[in-house]
Design an enzyme around this catalytic site. Structure first.
Site, PDB file in Angstrom:
ATOM      1  N   ARG A 120       0.847  -1.341   0.028  1.00  0.00           N
ATOM      2  CA  ARG A 120      -0.027  -0.071  -0.229  1.00  0.00           C
ATOM      3  C   ARG A 120       0.960   1.152  -0.069  1.00  0.00           C
ATOM      4  O   ARG A 120       0.198   2.315   0.353  1.00  0.00           O
ATOM      5  CB  ARG A 120      -1.259   0.064   1.117  1.00  0.00           C
ATOM      6  N   LYS A 142       3.528  11.852 -10.811  1.00  0.00           N
ATOM      7  CA  LYS A 142       3.093  11.128 -11.704  1.00  0.00           C
ATOM      8  C   LYS A 142       3.598   9.707 -11.969  1.00  0.00           C
ATOM      9  O   LYS A 142       4.750   9.783 -12.403  1.00  0.00           O
ATOM     10  CB  LYS A 142       2.368  11.742 -12.832  1.00  0.00           C
ATOM     11  N   GLU A 184      10.932  19.436 -23.623  1.00  0.00           N
ATOM     12  CA  GLU A 184      10.224  19.836 -22.613  1.00  0.00           C
ATOM     13  C   GLU A 184      10.729  21.174 -21.720  1.00  0.00           C
ATOM     14  O   GLU A 184      10.000  21.675 -21.357  1.00  0.00           O
ATOM     15  CB  GLU A 184      10.129  18.841 -21.638  1.00  0.00           C
ATOM     16  N   LYS A 220       8.164  23.675 -13.344  1.00  0.00           N
ATOM     17  CA  LYS A 220       7.379  22.607 -13.112  1.00  0.00           C
ATOM     18  C   LYS A 220       7.016  22.712 -11.608  1.00  0.00           C
ATOM     19  O   LYS A 220       5.714  22.305 -10.963  1.00  0.00           O
ATOM     20  CB  LYS A 220       7.872  21.381 -13.353  1.00  0.00           C
ATOM     21  N   GLU A 230      -3.675  17.694 -10.925  1.00  0.00           N
ATOM     22  CA  GLU A 230      -4.119  18.417 -12.369  1.00  0.00           C
ATOM     23  C   GLU A 230      -5.685  18.551 -12.368  1.00  0.00           C
ATOM     24  O   GLU A 230      -6.365  18.043 -13.137  1.00  0.00           O
ATOM     25  CB  GLU A 230      -3.885  17.016 -13.370  1.00  0.00           C
ATOM     26  N   ARG A 234      -2.223  22.461 -13.713  1.00  0.00           N
ATOM     27  CA  ARG A 234      -1.175  21.764 -14.230  1.00  0.00           C
ATOM     28  C   ARG A 234      -1.563  21.237 -15.691  1.00  0.00           C
ATOM     29  O   ARG A 234      -0.608  20.846 -16.439  1.00  0.00           O
ATOM     30  CB  ARG A 234      -1.116  20.412 -13.315  1.00  0.00           C
ATOM     31  N   ASN A 238       0.333  20.222 -20.405  1.00  0.00           N
ATOM     32  CA  ASN A 238       0.150  19.737 -21.668  1.00  0.00           C
ATOM     33  C   ASN A 238      -0.058  20.259 -23.074  1.00  0.00           C
ATOM     34  O   ASN A 238      -0.248  19.773 -23.867  1.00  0.00           O
ATOM     35  CB  ASN A 238      -1.255  19.150 -21.250  1.00  0.00           C
ATOM     36  N   HIS A 241       0.702  18.828 -26.354  1.00  0.00           N
ATOM     37  CA  HIS A 241       0.761  17.364 -26.036  1.00  0.00           C
ATOM     38  C   HIS A 241      -0.600  16.505 -26.719  1.00  0.00           C
ATOM     39  O   HIS A 241      -0.692  15.767 -27.125  1.00  0.00           O
ATOM     40  CB  HIS A 241       0.734  16.636 -24.586  1.00  0.00           C
ATOM     41  N   HIS A 245       0.687  13.662 -28.649  1.00  0.00           N
ATOM     42  CA  HIS A 245       0.096  12.474 -28.647  1.00  0.00           C
ATOM     43  C   HIS A 245      -0.437  11.777 -29.883  1.00  0.00           C
ATOM     44  O   HIS A 245      -0.212  10.485 -30.166  1.00  0.00           O
ATOM     45  CB  HIS A 245      -0.597  12.523 -27.348  1.00  0.00           C
ATOM     46  N   HIS A 263       9.195  10.860 -27.639  1.00  0.00           N
ATOM     47  CA  HIS A 263       7.912  11.834 -27.109  1.00  0.00           C
ATOM     48  C   HIS A 263       8.202  13.097 -27.068  1.00  0.00           C
ATOM     49  O   HIS A 263       7.439  13.895 -27.739  1.00  0.00           O
ATOM     50  CB  HIS A 263       7.854  11.340 -25.653  1.00  0.00           C
TER      51      HIS A 263
HETATM   52  P1  NAD Z   1      13.842   6.239 -21.001  1.00  0.00           P
HETATM   53  O1  NAD Z   1      13.537   6.278 -20.057  1.00  0.00           O
HETATM   54  O2  NAD Z   1      13.240   5.400 -22.104  1.00  0.00           O
HETATM   55  O3  NAD Z   1      15.277   6.775 -21.669  1.00  0.00           O
HETATM   56  C1  NAD Z   1      15.864   6.785 -22.853  1.00  0.00           C
HETATM   57  C2  NAD Z   1      16.916   5.906 -23.202  1.00  0.00           C
HETATM   58  O4  NAD Z   1      18.070   6.306 -22.478  1.00  0.00           O
HETATM   59  C3  NAD Z   1      16.652   4.122 -22.571  1.00  0.00           C
HETATM   60  O5  NAD Z   1      17.053   3.337 -23.552  1.00  0.00           O
HETATM   61  C4  NAD Z   1      17.864   4.252 -21.364  1.00  0.00           C
HETATM   62  O6  NAD Z   1      18.041   2.862 -21.084  1.00  0.00           O
HETATM   63  C5  NAD Z   1      18.856   5.360 -21.595  1.00  0.00           C
HETATM   64  N1  NAD Z   1      19.439   5.965 -20.734  1.00  0.00           N
HETATM   65  C6  NAD Z   1      18.837   6.363 -19.499  1.00  0.00           C
HETATM   66  N2  NAD Z   1      19.870   7.379 -18.807  1.00  0.00           N
HETATM   67  C7  NAD Z   1      20.834   7.106 -19.518  1.00  0.00           C
HETATM   68  C8  NAD Z   1      22.310   7.617 -19.459  1.00  0.00           C
HETATM   69  N3  NAD Z   1      22.691   8.431 -18.422  1.00  0.00           N
HETATM   70  N4  NAD Z   1      23.142   7.400 -20.377  1.00  0.00           N
HETATM   71  C9  NAD Z   1      23.020   6.481 -21.351  1.00  0.00           C
HETATM   72  N5  NAD Z   1      21.622   5.956 -21.592  1.00  0.00           N
HETATM   73  C10 NAD Z   1      20.757   6.143 -20.598  1.00  0.00           C
HETATM   74  O7  NAD Z   1      13.213   7.501 -21.869  1.00  0.00           O
HETATM   75  P2  NAD Z   1      12.744   9.152 -21.258  1.00  0.00           P
HETATM   76  O8  NAD Z   1      12.675  10.146 -22.287  1.00  0.00           O
HETATM   77  O9  NAD Z   1      13.766   9.466 -20.217  1.00  0.00           O
HETATM   78  O10 NAD Z   1      11.206   9.061 -20.567  1.00  0.00           O
HETATM   79  C11 NAD Z   1       9.994   8.650 -21.209  1.00  0.00           C
HETATM   80  C12 NAD Z   1       9.173   8.180 -20.477  1.00  0.00           C
HETATM   81  O11 NAD Z   1       8.775   9.211 -19.580  1.00  0.00           O
HETATM   82  C13 NAD Z   1       7.877   7.717 -21.096  1.00  0.00           C
HETATM   83  O12 NAD Z   1       7.436   6.695 -20.853  1.00  0.00           O
HETATM   84  C14 NAD Z   1       7.015   8.678 -20.715  1.00  0.00           C
HETATM   85  O13 NAD Z   1       5.408   8.644 -20.804  1.00  0.00           O
HETATM   86  C15 NAD Z   1       7.343   9.208 -19.470  1.00  0.00           C
HETATM   87  N6  NAD Z   1       7.147  10.529 -19.002  1.00  0.00           N
HETATM   88  C16 NAD Z   1       6.377  10.677 -17.692  1.00  0.00           C
HETATM   89  C17 NAD Z   1       6.164  11.772 -17.088  1.00  0.00           C
HETATM   90  C18 NAD Z   1       5.771  11.798 -15.806  1.00  0.00           C
HETATM   91  O14 NAD Z   1       5.056  13.227 -15.111  1.00  0.00           O
HETATM   92  N7  NAD Z   1       5.776  10.899 -14.860  1.00  0.00           N
HETATM   93  C19 NAD Z   1       6.400  13.000 -17.694  1.00  0.00           C
HETATM   94  C20 NAD Z   1       6.929  12.856 -19.160  1.00  0.00           C
HETATM   95  C21 NAD Z   1       7.344  11.718 -19.641  1.00  0.00           C
END
Ligand code: NAD
Length: 348
Positions: A120, A142, A184, A220, A230, A234, A238, A241, A245, A263
Site C-alpha cells: 500500500r 505522476k 520539454e 514545473k 491536475e 497543471r 499538456n 501534447h 500524442h 515523445h
Molecule cells: P527512457 O527512460 O526510455 O530513456 C531513454 C533511453 O536512454 C533508454 O534506452 C535508457 O536505457 C537510456 N538511458 C537512460 N539514462 C541514460 C544515461 N545516463 N546514459 C545512457 N543511456 C541512458 O526515456 P525518457 O525519455 O527518459 O522517458 C520517457 C518516459 O517518460 C515515457 O514513458 C513517458 O511516458 C514518461 N514521462 C513521464 C512523465 C511523468 O510525469 N511521470 C512525464 C513525461 C514523460
C-alpha cells in the site's frame, strides 16, 4: 558552465508530501548525504542505463538489490511491474523500506508505481539520468504503466521522498535522447520563462544544461505546488501534447516501429500550431533547427486527427487545448473538436 546553479536545492512544497530536489554534479555518488539508506533498498534501473550508476547507489546502501528491467517503453507493463514486485518481495522488503529509480522516465514511472502499490505504498526516491526525466518526469508524482497501446493509463499520484539530479550522468546519454528531453524545457520557456527560451535561441545548451534543468524544474515545481493532481493549472504542462500524442500514436517509436519519433520530438511538433503569434512560431522553428528537433514529419494528418478524436478527452465533442499567445504566457481554450483540423493545417 553555469556555476551559480551547481549544488542547488529546490523544495517541492506539498504539505506533508513535501520533498527536496537536489541538483548537483556528483550528487549520485553522495546520495547517502541526503537520504536514509540504512534499510532494504530496491534500486530499479534498465538495461540501457550504464550499470555503474545503479551500482554507485547500491554501494551506498546497507542492504540493496539492483533490479534491471529491459530498456524501452515496453517495460511500462503489468508483466515487468509484476517482476519488479516479485523481486522486492523475494528480497524481503517491508513497509519501512525504499525503492530508488536510477534511469529515465520509463524507470521512474515503473519504479514509482511499484513503490506506490507495494504494501500500500513505500518510500520512493527518483534519480533521473535523462534530460527528459531531469527536466520533467522525475518531479510531480505522476507514476504509471501502459495498458496495451494506451500510455500511462494505469497509475497513481505518488510523490517521491527525494529527487536527486546529477547532470554528470548525461555524459553517456545518446545525443538524440539528450535533445529529445530538451523539448520539454523549450515548452517551459514558451509557457513561462523567456530567459530560458533565450538560452535556446542564443546560448550554448551543452554548457548551460544545468541552468536549463534548474529553470525547468523551478517552472514545473511552481505549477505542481498549485495543482498537485491536475485539476486546473497543471494542464498547462499538456501544451503541445494534444497534437503531440496524436503524432506519437501514428509516428512514435514503439514495438517494432524503431524508426519513429520520440515523445519530446512529437511534443515539439505539437507545440508549433498552438503558438498563436506567427513571429514566435518562426523563432521556435529556428530553435528546433538549432537543436536538431524535427520541424515536420510528413505524417498523415487524417491519421493523427483520428487518433486525437479517439482520445477520451475529445469524446465530448469539445477539447481543451493550451495556447501560447506570446512568449511566456499561456491560455487554456476549449474548442470544438473540428477545430483540431484547422490547427493541424497550420503546420504547413
Ligand atoms: P527512457 O527512460 O526510455 O530513456 C531513454 C533511453 O536512454 C533508454 O534506452 C535508457 O536505457 C537510456 N538511458 C537512460 N539514462 C541514460 C544515461 N545516463 N546514459 C545512457 N543511456 C541512458 O526515456 P525518457 O525519455 O527518459 O522517458 C520517457 C518516459 O517518460 C515515457 O514513458 C513517458 O511516458 C514518461 N514521462 C513521464 C512523465 C511523468 O510525469 N511521470 C512525464 C513525461 C514523460
Amino acid at each position: 558552465m553555469s556555476e551559480e546553479f551547481l549544488g542547488t536545492k529546490l523544495t517541492m512544497n506539498l504539505g506533508a508530501r513535501s520533498y527536496d530536489i537536489i541538483l548537483r554534479r556528483g550528487s549520485l555518488e553522495n546520495l547517502y548525504q541526503f537520504a536514509n539508506l540504512g534499510r532494504r533498498v530496491a534500486v530499479v534501473t534498465d538495461s540501457g542505463v550504464p550499470p555503474i550508476y545503479a551500482q554507485m547507489v547500491a554501494d551506498q546502501c546497507k542492504d540493496a538489490v539492483v533490479i534491471t528491467v529491459p530498456q524501452g517503453e515496453a517495460s511500462k507493463s503489468f508483466k515487468t511491474l509484476e517482476s519488479v514486485l516479485n523481486q522486492m518481495l523475494a528480497f524481503g522488503m517491508g513497509r519501512g523500506d525504499l525503492v530508488i529509480a536510477v534511469g529515465g522516465g520509463v524507470v521512474g514511472d515503473l519504479a514509482g508505481f511499484a513503490a506506490s502499490i507495494y504494501m500500500r505504498g513505500i518510500d520512493f526516491i527518483n534519480c533521473p539520468t535523462t534530460t527528459l526525466s531531469m527536466i520533467d518526469s522525475s518531479i510531480g508524482g505522476k507514476t504509471a504503466i501502459d495498458l496495451g497501446d494506451t500510455k500511462n493509463i494505469v497509475g497513481a499520484f505518488w510523490q517521491p521522498k527525494l529527487v536527486v539530479v546529477d547532470p554528470s550522468t548525461l555524459s553517456t546519454l545518446p545525443r538524440r535522447h539528450f535533445i529529445n528531453g530538451l523539448a520539454e524545457a523549450v515548452k517551459a520557456g514558451l509557457l513561462a520563462d523567456p530567459e530560458l527560451f533565450g538560452i535556446f535561441e542564443n546560448g550554448d545548451v551543452d554548457a548551460e544544461v544545468d541552468t536549463i534543468i534548474y529553470r525547468s524544474l523551478k517552472f514545473k515545481k511552481n505549477i505542481v505546488e498549485q495543482d498537485e493532481t491536475e485539476q486546473g493549472m497543471r494542464k498547462a504542462l499538456n501544451f503541445g501534447h494534444t497534437i503531440g500524442h496524436g503524432i506519437e500514436a501514428v509516428k512514435g517509436i514503439k514495438g517494432r516501429r524503431t524508426n519513429g519519433l520520440y515523445h519530446g520530438e512529437c511534443v515539439a511538433l505539437g507545440m508549433l500550431p498552438m503558438i498563436e503569434s506567427k513571429a514566435l512560431q518562426k523563432r521556435t522553428r529556428a530553435v528546433y533547427r538549432r537543436l536538431g528537433l524535427p520541424l515536420r514529419t510528413g505524417y498523415d494528418k487524417e491519421k493523427v486527427l483520428a487518433e486525437m478524436l479517439h482520445d477520451k478527452k475529445a469524446q465530448s465533442g469539445q477539447i481543451t487545448v493550451i495556447k501560447v499567445p506570446g512568449l511566456g504566457c499561456w491560455q487554456a481554450k476549449t474548442i470544438p473538436v473540428e477545430g483540431l483540423r484547422t490547427l493541424l493545417g497550420m503546420e504547413d
